[in-house]
Design a protein around this motif. Structure first.
Motif, PDB file in Angstrom:
ATOM      1  N   ILE A 658       0.880  -1.322   0.184  1.00  0.00           N
ATOM      2  CA  ILE A 658      -0.116  -0.013   0.078  1.00  0.00           C
ATOM      3  C   ILE A 658       0.747   1.281  -0.013  1.00  0.00           C
ATOM      4  O   ILE A 658       1.968   1.197   0.262  1.00  0.00           O
ATOM      5  CB  ILE A 658      -0.798  -0.088   1.231  1.00  0.00           C
ATOM      6  CG1 ILE A 658      -0.064  -0.006   2.413  1.00  0.00           C
ATOM      7  CG2 ILE A 658      -1.852  -1.190   1.262  1.00  0.00           C
ATOM      8  CD1 ILE A 658      -0.980   0.295   3.783  1.00  0.00           C
ATOM      9  N   LYS A 695      -8.109  -4.655  -3.708  1.00  0.00           N
ATOM     10  CA  LYS A 695      -7.925  -4.051  -2.692  1.00  0.00           C
ATOM     11  C   LYS A 695      -7.470  -4.583  -1.387  1.00  0.00           C
ATOM     12  O   LYS A 695      -7.603  -5.938  -1.476  1.00  0.00           O
ATOM     13  CB  LYS A 695      -9.039  -3.145  -2.070  1.00  0.00           C
ATOM     14  CG  LYS A 695      -9.665  -2.065  -3.118  1.00  0.00           C
ATOM     15  CD  LYS A 695     -10.897  -1.133  -2.349  1.00  0.00           C
ATOM     16  CE  LYS A 695     -11.356  -0.073  -3.435  1.00  0.00           C
ATOM     17  NZ  LYS A 695     -12.487   0.553  -2.677  1.00  0.00           N
ATOM     18  N   GLU A 697      -7.623  -5.717   2.166  1.00  0.00           N
ATOM     19  CA  GLU A 697      -8.547  -5.589   3.280  1.00  0.00           C
ATOM     20  C   GLU A 697      -7.856  -6.015   4.658  1.00  0.00           C
ATOM     21  O   GLU A 697      -7.189  -6.912   4.650  1.00  0.00           O
ATOM     22  CB  GLU A 697      -9.659  -6.629   3.092  1.00  0.00           C
ATOM     23  CG  GLU A 697     -10.475  -6.680   4.092  1.00  0.00           C
ATOM     24  CD  GLU A 697     -11.518  -7.761   3.866  1.00  0.00           C
ATOM     25  OE1 GLU A 697     -12.742  -7.746   3.577  1.00  0.00           O
ATOM     26  OE2 GLU A 697     -11.132  -8.878   3.899  1.00  0.00           O
ATOM     27  N   VAL A 744      -6.887   7.093   7.499  1.00  0.00           N
ATOM     28  CA  VAL A 744      -7.247   6.229   6.571  1.00  0.00           C
ATOM     29  C   VAL A 744      -7.765   6.951   5.170  1.00  0.00           C
ATOM     30  O   VAL A 744      -7.386   6.586   4.082  1.00  0.00           O
ATOM     31  CB  VAL A 744      -8.504   5.384   6.953  1.00  0.00           C
ATOM     32  CG1 VAL A 744      -9.255   4.575   5.744  1.00  0.00           C
ATOM     33  CG2 VAL A 744      -8.116   4.461   8.121  1.00  0.00           C
ATOM     34  N   SER A 748      -6.340   7.632   1.137  1.00  0.00           N
ATOM     35  CA  SER A 748      -7.176   7.088   0.106  1.00  0.00           C
ATOM     36  C   SER A 748      -8.018   5.683   0.494  1.00  0.00           C
ATOM     37  O   SER A 748      -8.502   4.926  -0.362  1.00  0.00           O
ATOM     38  CB  SER A 748      -6.831   6.807  -1.277  1.00  0.00           C
ATOM     39  OG  SER A 748      -5.916   8.233  -1.659  1.00  0.00           O
ATOM     40  N   GLY A 749      -8.174   5.584   1.642  1.00  0.00           N
ATOM     41  CA  GLY A 749      -8.809   4.421   1.973  1.00  0.00           C
ATOM     42  C   GLY A 749     -10.178   4.442   2.661  1.00  0.00           C
ATOM     43  O   GLY A 749     -10.831   5.603   2.608  1.00  0.00           O
ATOM     44  N   GLU A 750     -10.791   3.378   3.069  1.00  0.00           N
ATOM     45  CA  GLU A 750     -12.133   3.629   3.463  1.00  0.00           C
ATOM     46  C   GLU A 750     -12.292   2.710   4.783  1.00  0.00           C
ATOM     47  O   GLU A 750     -11.667   1.650   4.968  1.00  0.00           O
ATOM     48  CB  GLU A 750     -13.281   2.987   2.578  1.00  0.00           C
ATOM     49  CG  GLU A 750     -13.405   3.531   1.250  1.00  0.00           C
ATOM     50  CD  GLU A 750     -14.233   2.913   0.316  1.00  0.00           C
ATOM     51  OE1 GLU A 750     -15.433   3.522   0.012  1.00  0.00           O
ATOM     52  OE2 GLU A 750     -14.009   1.811  -0.137  1.00  0.00           O
ATOM     53  N   LEU A 765     -10.932  -2.221   7.229  1.00  0.00           N
ATOM     54  CA  LEU A 765     -10.292  -1.181   6.367  1.00  0.00           C
ATOM     55  C   LEU A 765      -9.904  -1.710   5.022  1.00  0.00           C
ATOM     56  O   LEU A 765      -9.489  -2.865   4.546  1.00  0.00           O
ATOM     57  CB  LEU A 765      -8.932  -0.659   7.085  1.00  0.00           C
ATOM     58  CG  LEU A 765      -8.871  -0.590   8.527  1.00  0.00           C
ATOM     59  CD1 LEU A 765      -7.360  -0.400   9.042  1.00  0.00           C
ATOM     60  CD2 LEU A 765      -9.638   0.770   8.761  1.00  0.00           C
ATOM     61  N   TYR A 766     -10.009  -0.628   4.046  1.00  0.00           N
ATOM     62  CA  TYR A 766      -9.836  -1.140   2.583  1.00  0.00           C
ATOM     63  C   TYR A 766      -8.801   0.095   2.094  1.00  0.00           C
ATOM     64  O   TYR A 766      -9.259   1.232   1.957  1.00  0.00           O
ATOM     65  CB  TYR A 766     -10.911  -1.178   1.588  1.00  0.00           C
ATOM     66  CG  TYR A 766     -11.799  -2.140   2.294  1.00  0.00           C
ATOM     67  CD1 TYR A 766     -11.820  -3.458   1.615  1.00  0.00           C
ATOM     68  CD2 TYR A 766     -13.155  -1.941   3.202  1.00  0.00           C
ATOM     69  CE1 TYR A 766     -12.687  -4.400   2.129  1.00  0.00           C
ATOM     70  CE2 TYR A 766     -13.816  -2.925   3.595  1.00  0.00           C
ATOM     71  CZ  TYR A 766     -13.811  -4.381   3.193  1.00  0.00           C
ATOM     72  OH  TYR A 766     -14.450  -5.244   3.616  1.00  0.00           O
ATOM     73  N   PHE A 767      -7.719  -0.356   1.504  1.00  0.00           N
ATOM     74  CA  PHE A 767      -6.579   0.389   1.015  1.00  0.00           C
ATOM     75  C   PHE A 767      -6.512  -0.073  -0.428  1.00  0.00           C
ATOM     76  O   PHE A 767      -6.513  -1.308  -0.843  1.00  0.00           O
ATOM     77  CB  PHE A 767      -5.229   0.371   1.612  1.00  0.00           C
ATOM     78  CG  PHE A 767      -5.370   0.982   3.188  1.00  0.00           C
ATOM     79  CD1 PHE A 767      -5.363   2.002   3.389  1.00  0.00           C
ATOM     80  CD2 PHE A 767      -5.519  -0.029   4.263  1.00  0.00           C
ATOM     81  CE1 PHE A 767      -5.573   2.746   4.574  1.00  0.00           C
ATOM     82  CE2 PHE A 767      -5.666   0.406   5.497  1.00  0.00           C
ATOM     83  CZ  PHE A 767      -5.641   1.834   5.560  1.00  0.00           C
TER      84      PHE A 767
END
Length: 774
Positions: A658, A695, A697, A744, A748-750, A765-767
């Motif tokens: 990442i 992505k 996770e 986060v 640029s993650g969620e 978490l998603y990157f």
């Protein structure tokens, strides 16, 4: 008792009005009304003497008057009831060339021998003289007219907008054609009140009372006005006699209807209007052509009307109109000795009598049977069995109708209650809207016009109600951000929401007011509206300033002791003369890393508490494998799990990369991992890392106390802590998850959270996955 048969068409209205207003009793006559569906049923009842009077078509009476009958079998004229301004109606404006002989059309008429049927024949003859068509005339009760009219093969309907109200929505040929048959202001005598021969012979004085009462009702209808009939039709309750018409529709038809004023209810008639229709009309039963002179004699009511003028009861048998009908005396069937007839003829007479009973409403009538096995008796038994079966079904249907009526009554009560509740809700909403502490305005989503604004909005801006209705939302909000983001008049989704901080609005006195605005779309009626809330932001800005000042002071106060701590720590680490073993060295490393983390938090507190970042330091962004960072975080914070019965479930896939700052990523994992340790007293903590849909996770989950769903959307707010006794014992600043969300998003993650009270929490978490060669 005089029994009068009427149809459910509005042409019978004079008889119904006389009955409901007590005119019959006024002239000393006891009357009962029998509602029948069709003229076809009334004529045989009159012919057989089963009823004393009835409403019949004028042309049907005209035909009966030329038949040689005895006094008992004869039908006697009484008084005109209804005159119709006939016209031809259709679902569409067809042309003569559109009609074809290859197609069979139908045309509903009240009776096969009616003025409507003759008018239809004459109209088609004049409209398409070179293109005759096949038309089948169908005897249709009033309540079925609309259904037949709407059938695809129905050519049209001859009637008027009063007796057939639904026709006002369709094509009237009388408004677009100039044909001799479509003369304006022509009224055709449509129906009349007729009497049976038995009634004339036995109740001469009662018949005159019936005529006087009906004449008075006709005079009453001719004089109706808006003022005199305001609640008349509600009081009379006519829905029983005209069930196919709604109550409101009936009232609108009868209250000063133009056709009533024109004289459609009249006891005076002009039979000459029938001559063009009767010309060349051949009646098969009569075997002769009816001449105008004969029509004039048959429809001459002068003697009857003159006798009614004193408005006193008299014996109608003294009038020549009710004398011997013909020079040839005939015998009525009731005078024939049926015992001399054979069994089949006897059966036919009995069945005829049974049918008349049923037409009169006596559905319990049956054929007389005996115990013989003769053919006629066996047929009678079968007919009675069939009638019993039909009656059983009718009884079941009546019970179902009663249940439906009860259900409808209950639904009407519930509907009334719902209407009251709705009115109360509307008033309650209006009260809450008007006196809300928030400044609120309703805006049209198509035009942006302000429809309404509450008291707080008017106080904030200084505008009056009159000013607001003439303005749009763009007249108040300075700048173009509203129109560009909402796009008034475009097709937007029904759940549009928009928040605009630090917006300037223009007050009535020209001053500018800084507010925060939020738009929420709502559906009121078929159109879309925006509910716009205006919140002055001076208080919010002051709170942010005080918060920033407080955090700034705290961070400055923490820097000095942290500098000393790190200085002494470096001294211990660099002094080789101190007898440190491996465990001591490991402890110093943990202290050093946590001191660096604390220093980083102090430096970033200001960034998290203000939207204006100053003096950004140069940050080193790199591509890295997150697994070593996660393992390092777990090692550094392992001492927090001492004394707890906790199991670890680690599933970390290496080789996924990442982009970001390693130290910031470590803060994300540290906060989530430390929270899991803090809020889990026993159970399991799991950390997994894998690839999912392109992505990276990362999932941190625990079996701790969980998060109250009421506060699920607030846990990422700065300084927010869930108000509970557990939180007070555990302690904290409320900044951890706020820092996590901020970092986060910076990478640029969620981040997503799932939690159940008493079962634990799960943070996902998603990157974006990065190619290691980049």
């Amino acid at each position: 008792m005089i029994q009068i048969c009427i149809t459910s068409r509005l042409s019978s209205l004079p008889i119904v009005v006389a009955y409901k207003k007590g005119y019959f009793e006024e002239f000393g006559v006891k009357v009962s009304l029998h509602l029948n569906t069709h003229h076809k049923a009334i004529l045989p009842l009159l012919d057989a003497g089963r009823v004393e009077a009835g409403e019949i078509p004028t042309i049907a009476y005209l035909q009966e008057s030329f038949l040689k009958k005895s006094k008992l079998k004869r039908i006697y004229k009484g008084i005109y009831l209804y005159h119709s301004p006939l016209s031809f109606y259709s679902r569409f404006q067809f042309k003569p060339e559109d009609l074809t002989r290859n197609k069979a059309y139908i045309l509903p008429v009240p009776h096969i021998n009616s003025v409507e049927r003759l008018f239809a024949e004459k109209f088609l003859e004049e409209y398409a003289p070179k293109n005759p068509v096949k038309v089948r005339y169908i005897d249709t009760p009033g309540f079925l007219e609309e259904k037949e009219f709407l059938k695809p093969n129905c050519l049209g309907l001859v009637s008027d907008s009063f007796s057939s109200p639904f026709l006002k929505n369709f094509q009237d040929f009388g408004n677009s054609l100039d044909l001799p048959i479509l003369k304006p202001n022509t009224l055709y005598p449509s129906t009349l009140l007729a009497f049976s021969g038995d009634a004339i012979l036995k109740t001469g004085r009662e018949v005159s009372g019936v005529l006087l009462a009906v004449k008075k009702a006709i005079d009453f209808l001719q004089n109706t006005t808006n003022q005199s009939t305001g609640n008349l039709w509600d009081d009379l309750q006519l829905s029983h006699f005209y069930p196919h018409l709604r109550v409101g529709e009936t009232k609108n038809l009868l209250t000063a209807h133009p056709l009533i004023q024109k004289g459609i209810f009249s006891h005076l008639g002009d039979e000459s209007s029938l001559y063009p229709l009767l010309k060349d009309v051949y009646f098969r039963l009569i075997r002769r052509v009816i001449q105008p002179e004969a029509v004039s004699a048959a429809l001459n009511f002068e003697e009857i009307l003159s006798a009614l003028e004193p408005k006193k009861v008299f014996d109608v048998r003294k009038l020549s109109s009710f004398q011997e009908p013909t020079n040839v005396k005939l015998h009525a069937p009731s005078q024939i000795n049926y015992r001399k007839l054979n069994a089949v003829r006897h059966l036919i007479v009995d069945v005829n009598s049974l049918v008349l009973d049923m037409l009169q409403g006596n559905y319990g009538s049956r054929l007389n049977t005996d115990e013989t096995l003769q053919l006629d008796n066996r047929v009678k038994v079968l007919v009675n069995s069939m009638l019993d079966s039909f009656n059983a079904k009718i009884e079941l249907q009546r019970e179902e109708i009663t249940e439906l009526e009860n259900l409808i009554s209950i639904l009407e009560i519930k509907l009334d209650r719902s209407a009251v509740d709705l009115q109360y809700s509307e008033e309650k909403y209006r009260y809450l809207f008007e006196f809300s502490r928030e400044a609120i305005a309703l805006v049209d989503a198509d035009t942006g016009s302000i429809l309404e604004a509450n008291n707080q909005f008017r106080l904030l801006t200084g505008y009056t109600r009159g000013d607001i209705t003439k303005m749009t939302i763009e007249d108040i909000i300075l700048g173009k951000q509203v129109s560009s983001q909402l796009g008034f008049g475009s097709d937007l989704s029904s759940d549009t929401m928009l928040s605009l901080p630090d917006v300037e609005i223009l007050a009535k006195d020209g001053t500018k007011v800084e507010v925060d605005i939020s738009f929420t779309s709502i559906l009121l009626s078929p159109k879309k509206r925006y509910q716009v809330q205006f919140r002055p932001n001076s208080e919010r800005k002051e709170q942010e300033r005080l918060q920033h000042e407080f955090i700034s002071n705290v961070s400055h106060e923490l820097r000095s002791p942290m500098t000393n701590i790190r200085g002494y720590l470096e001294f211990f680490k660099s002094d080789t003369s101190l007898p440190f073993n491996a465990e001591h060295t490991n402890m110093l490393e943990v202290i050093d890393k946590n001191a660096k983390r604390l220093s980083f938090l102090i430096e970033n507190l200001l960034k998290l508490t203000t939207s204006r970042e100053k003096d950004k330091e140069v940050e080193v962004v790199e591509i890295f494998d997150p697994v070593p960072v996660i393992e390092d975080v777990i090692h550094m914070n392992s001492h927090l799990a001492k004394g707890k019965s906790i199991e670890w479930d680690l599933s970390l896939k290496k080789g996924l990369f990442i982009r970001g700052i390693k130290f910031e990523f470590s803060q994300i994992i540290t906060n989530l991992y430390v929270n899991a340790l803090k809020y889990t007293f026993k159970g399991k903590i799991g950390i997994s890392l894998k690839e999912s849909n392109g992505k990276v996770e990362i999932i941190v989950e625990d079996t701790g106390i969980g998060i109250d769903p009421t506060y699920k959307n607030q846990i990422f707010d700065r300084f927010f802590r869930i108000p509970s006794s557990d939180n007070k014992k555990i302690g904290g600043t409320g900044l951890g998850l706020s820092i996590v969300k901020s970092l986060v998003e910076k990478m640029s993650g969620e981040i997503f959270v799932e939690s159940t009270m008493g079962e634990g929490s799960k943070f996902s978490l998603y990157f974006p996955k990065i190619n290691a060669t980049v």
